[in-house]
Design a protein around this motif. Sequence first.
Motif: not given
Length: 226
Positions: A120-123, A157-160
Amino acid sequence: MSIEYNLATIQKDIEEACHLVGRNPEDITIIGVTKYVTIERTEQLIQTGIQHIGENRTDEMLKKYEALKSSNVKWHFIGTLQSRKVRDIIDFVDVIHSVDRLSVVRQISNRANRTIDCFVQVNVSGEESKHGLLKEETIEFIESLYDYKNIRIIGLMTMAPYTKDESVIRKVFQELRALRDKIRAKNLPYAPCNDLSMGMSNDYKIAIEEGATHIRIGTKLVGESK
Ligand SMILES: *Cc1c(COP(=O)(O)O)cnc(C)c1O
């Protein structure tokens, strides 16, 4: 630089980061992100022993899969996924890193003929430009997935954010890990949530120190040229 050289550098960094925090380098999966490069270069990457390939567009991923399917690598979808595009990759994709909407879950669930491992992508940073659920929404979202077949939530999952400030990046990774721990503690049968997909070319060392299990590396491994 050759891909072999790049990979050796990255592996050394992984060992150092793991050593620093007492982790085992074998617990880190390197996903070679090939979105910038050709099929030929992707093939060279696979010849170095990389077993996980990441793409962020369904059409490009399908093209590379068709050309390289005999190589037996695992295919990771890491980009924003539109629900109507799920069917284009569902038959061969191994892991989807960008689940953030019920419409996508529904498509995966209905179209897959086996269980699909998903992040699951988290902002985490809450930047408007970023995809993914807000931290505050994530637990409720995952709890709402109990009724869908063929979905296993293996992690977050995340993107910094783009910044040179390491402390900002580190904090984002720490927050994702804390959220992962909370969800894992719920022991949901369809959401073991053991993994953390975080870290790219610029920040994978920090990500590993903060618990990443999957790092997604493009530029530093294969370069950017098409
Ligand atoms: C492009 C991309 C990467 C790899 O980025 P690099 O900085 O080239 O290593 C990782 N994750 C996602 C979601 C991407 O879109």
